[in-house]
Design an enzyme around this catalytic site. Structure first.
Site, PDB file in Angstrom:
ATOM      1  CB  SER A  50      -0.911   0.026   1.236  1.00 48.64           C
ATOM      2  OG  SER A  50      -0.145   0.278   2.398  1.00 48.64           O
ATOM      3  CG  ASP A  84      -4.220  -1.952  -1.606  1.00 47.47           C
ATOM      4  OD1 ASP A  84      -5.134  -1.897  -2.440  1.00 47.47           O
ATOM      5  OD2 ASP A  84      -4.418  -2.120  -0.387  1.00 47.47           O
ATOM      6  CG  HIS A  85      -6.072   1.741  -0.558  1.00 48.46           C
ATOM      7  ND1 HIS A  85      -7.254   2.425  -0.726  1.00 48.46           N
ATOM      8  CD2 HIS A  85      -6.409   0.534  -0.047  1.00 48.46           C
ATOM      9  CE1 HIS A  85      -8.263   1.674  -0.326  1.00 48.46           C
ATOM     10  NE2 HIS A  85      -7.777   0.516   0.083  1.00 48.46           N
ATOM     11  CG  ASP A 106      -8.137   5.454  -2.381  1.00 46.00           C
ATOM     12  OD1 ASP A 106      -9.218   5.999  -2.661  1.00 46.00           O
ATOM     13  OD2 ASP A 106      -7.806   5.168  -1.217  1.00 46.00           O
ATOM     14  CD  GLU A 136     -11.893   2.857  -2.155  1.00 44.55           C
ATOM     15  OE1 GLU A 136     -11.724   1.715  -1.698  1.00 44.55           O
ATOM     16  OE2 GLU A 136     -11.737   3.879  -1.473  1.00 44.55           O
ATOM     17  CG  HIS A 183      -9.375  -0.316   5.129  1.00 45.88           C
ATOM     18  ND1 HIS A 183      -8.582   0.480   4.352  1.00 45.88           N
ATOM     19  CD2 HIS A 183      -9.684  -1.370   4.353  1.00 45.88           C
ATOM     20  CE1 HIS A 183      -8.413  -0.064   3.166  1.00 45.88           C
ATOM     21  NE2 HIS A 183      -9.094  -1.191   3.144  1.00 45.88           N
ATOM     22  N   GLY A 212     -11.155  -4.367   3.552  1.00 45.86           N
ATOM     23  CA  GLY A 212     -11.465  -4.439   4.975  1.00 45.86           C
ATOM     24  C   GLY A 212     -11.939  -5.807   5.416  1.00 45.86           C
ATOM     25  CB  VAL A 234      -6.487 -10.183   4.325  1.00 42.89           C
ATOM     26  CG1 VAL A 234      -6.236 -10.437   5.809  1.00 42.89           C
ATOM     27  CG2 VAL A 234      -7.733 -10.923   3.858  1.00 42.89           C
ATOM     28  CB  THR A 236      -6.279  -5.315  10.264  1.00 42.73           C
ATOM     29  OG1 THR A 236      -6.304  -4.004   9.680  1.00 42.73           O
ATOM     30  CG2 THR A 236      -6.259  -5.175  11.775  1.00 42.73           C
TER      31      THR A 236
END
Length: 287
Positions: A50, A84-85, A106, A136, A183, A212, A234, A236
């Site tokens: 990310s 990512d993001h 994002d 998204e 998230h 999330g 995935v 966290t």
């Protein structure tokens, strides 16, 4: 084996009516754990870096990316690398040379028209580089001045008609949708809106992504995959496993100073978590 592409893994998941898991990596231990967990259940997997992870690594993408590529090329299962993001266009443009086959762009923080324009520009650039691109769409801001909510904000829901228009206008390859996950959840208590997911799946002709997912119980994840989710993110859950194992180890061994002792314990805890999630998803076979 050689790196595979995220698009290939997601397409295979769609065909198998399953989902590919994409795990966010922060350290080399994360990389090794995700691959070892995937190998233990013979499942393909996506390694995700990310923009926040890049910031943590002093803003440098290549050290972690190079490590991930090297580990993936020695894996016994197919592994893809996903950025990512991404909000920074500068970071986006580093993706191809760093070994990434896909990006999640994002722009959900922006008003809808700006989100759409920025995402279309990112998609045009990504496709010209041979990259698969995910975006998204959470909840568009209201006329009363409410800000837009991204796809993993608590309470956000994606409108199917807006999502269809957004996909058509931006030409993205996959869409992360807001159906009830958030998230950074540390408890698995999220309840997904499966009726909405069914409508989204029936309305859109691109694969759907669930962000999330660490806070989503097993039975909810299984139902989400059956309802059309093809990529499950995935992050966290790995950090919970790693931190908990290290905390327990240091409490039992206060004299420990060799970081290899507690990092290995944390890594093995993540291996188990990865394997458990992949079994739950019923991820597509490696070939």
């Amino acid at each position: 084996m050689p790196l595979v592409t995220t698009g290939e893994l997601v397409t295979r998941a769609v065909e198998a009516r399953s989902a590919v898991a994409a795990f966010n990596i922060i350290t080399l231990e994360h990389v090794e754990a995700v691959i070892a967990g995937a190998e233990s259940v013979r499942s393909p997997v996506v390694l995700q870096v990310s923009e926040n992870a890049v910031k943590f690594r002093y803003g440098r993408l290549l050290p972690l990316a190079r490590a991930a590529v090297a580990a993936a090329e020695r894996a016994a299962v197919p592994v893809a690398l996903h950025l990512d993001h991404v909000q920074s266009d500068s970071l986006l443009r580093q993706a191809p040379d760093a070994g990434f086959s896909s990006v999640m762009y994002d722009a959900a923080r922006l008003p809808y028209a700006e989100n759409r324009a920025a995402t279309r520009a990112a998609a045009d650039w990504a496709h010209a580089q041979g990259l698969w691109i995910e975006a998204e769409l959470g909840q568009v801001g209201g006329k009363d001045g409410r800000p837009p909510l991204d796809a993993h904000a608590p309470g956000a829901r994606t409108d199917p008609d807006q999502a269809r228009a957004f996909v058509a206008d931006t030409a993205v390859d996959a869409l992360a949708v807001a159906v009830g996950s958030s998230h950074a959840m540390t408890t698995r208590t999220a309840t997904l809106d499966h009726a909405l997911l069914k409508r989204l799946s029936g309305t859109l002709d691109v694969p759907l992504v669930l962000h999330g997912s660490s806070g989503v119980p097993d039975e909810e994840l299984t139902a989400a995959v059956a309802g059309g989710i093809a990529k499950v993110n995935v992050g966290t859950a790995l950090n919970i496993a790693m931190t908990g194992a290290i905390r327990d180890f240091l409490a039992a061994h206060p004299e420990a100073v060799d970081s290899r002792e507690y990092l290995s314990v944390g890594r093995e805890a993540m291996v188990r978590t990865v394997a458990e999630i992949l079994r739950t998803l019923g991820a597509p076979p490696t070939a």
